[in-house]
Design a protein around this motif. Structure first.
Motif, short mmCIF file in Angstrom:
data_model
loop_
_atom_site.label_atom_id
_atom_site.label_comp_id
_atom_site.label_asym_id
_atom_site.label_seq_id
_atom_site.Cartn_x
_atom_site.Cartn_y
_atom_site.Cartn_z
N ALA A 67 0.83 -1.20 0.00
CA ALA A 67 0.00 0.00 0.00
C ALA A 67 0.87 1.26 0.00
N ALA A 68 1.95 1.23 0.75
CA ALA A 68 2.86 2.39 0.78
C ALA A 68 3.48 2.61 -0.59
N LEU A 69 3.88 1.54 -1.26
CA LEU A 69 4.46 1.69 -2.60
C LEU A 69 3.45 2.24 -3.60
N LEU A 70 2.24 1.71 -3.57
CA LEU A 70 1.20 2.22 -4.47
C LEU A 70 0.87 3.67 -4.17
N ALA A 71 0.77 4.02 -2.89
CA ALA A 71 0.46 5.39 -2.51
C ALA A 71 1.57 6.34 -2.94
N LEU A 72 2.81 5.92 -2.78
CA LEU A 72 3.93 6.76 -3.24
C LEU A 72 3.88 6.95 -4.75
N LEU A 73 3.59 5.91 -5.48
CA LEU A 73 3.48 6.04 -6.94
C LEU A 73 2.39 7.04 -7.32
N ALA A 74 1.25 6.94 -6.66
CA ALA A 74 0.15 7.85 -6.98
C ALA A 74 0.45 9.28 -6.53
N LEU A 75 1.17 9.41 -5.43
CA LEU A 75 1.42 10.74 -4.88
C LEU A 75 2.45 11.51 -5.68
N VAL A 76 3.46 10.86 -6.16
CA VAL A 76 4.54 11.58 -6.85
C VAL A 76 4.44 11.48 -8.37
N ARG A 77 3.45 10.79 -8.88
CA ARG A 77 3.29 10.65 -10.32
C ARG A 77 2.95 11.99 -10.98
N GLU A 78 3.55 12.22 -12.12
CA GLU A 78 3.24 13.41 -12.90
C GLU A 78 2.31 13.03 -14.02
N GLY A 79 1.60 13.98 -14.53
CA GLY A 79 0.76 13.73 -15.70
C GLY A 79 -0.64 13.31 -15.32
N GLN A 80 -1.26 12.63 -16.25
CA GLN A 80 -2.66 12.26 -16.10
C GLN A 80 -2.81 11.01 -15.24
N PRO A 81 -3.94 10.90 -14.54
CA PRO A 81 -4.20 9.68 -13.78
C PRO A 81 -4.40 8.50 -14.70
N ALA A 82 -4.20 7.33 -14.17
CA ALA A 82 -4.36 6.10 -14.94
C ALA A 82 -5.80 5.98 -15.40
#
Length: 133
Positions: free
Chosen positions: A104-119
């Motif tokens: 969950a921490a890894l997924l949350a970090l990916l979503a939090l620091v991701r640039e651009g459009q959501p998946a």
């Protein structure tokens, strides 16, 4: 928000969650005198908070909350949900639910620091193709 600030926010969220979880663990959950007082039937606010915290990790509730919120954040791109997921995951890592909170921490970090459009969202701009072949 730049990438540097997103990383700073992620580190700050983790630090606050870890500090609160460590305080709860070392001052409410583990001390024998607190355990004896609460098990003897004391109904003060600290015993209620202690019981709630214990139930949150005994039944893996904090882990499932973190994993569900992180999944929603990855699918929608909502950074506020990603921040909630990261907070819960970091707290859960210290409160005995690492099995669910680590991914969950890894997924949350990916979503939090991701640039651009959501998946799952497509770009609305369509470029015309060159007619010359």
């Amino acid at each position: 928000m730049t990438a540097r600030w997103r990383w700073f926010a992620a580190v700050l969220i983790c630090a606050i969650a870890l500090a609160l979880a460590a305080a709860a663990r070392h001052w409410l959950i583990e001390p024998a005198e607190v355990s004896a007082r609460c098990d003897a039937g004391a109904a003060d606010g600290w015993c209620v908070i202690r019981a709630w915290i214990i139930q949150s990790f005994v039944h893996q509730r904090i882990g499932w909350l973190a994993l569900a919120a992180a999944s929603v954040a990855v699918l929608t791109g909502w950074r506020s949900v990603a921040a909630l997921a990261l907070f819960a995951a970091c707290a859960g890592l210290l409160l005995y639910t690492a099995g669910l909170c680590a991914p969950a921490a890894l997924l949350a970090l990916l979503a939090l620091v991701r640039e651009g459009q959501p998946a799952g969202t497509a770009s609305t701009s369509i470029k015309p193709q060159n007619a010359s072949a």
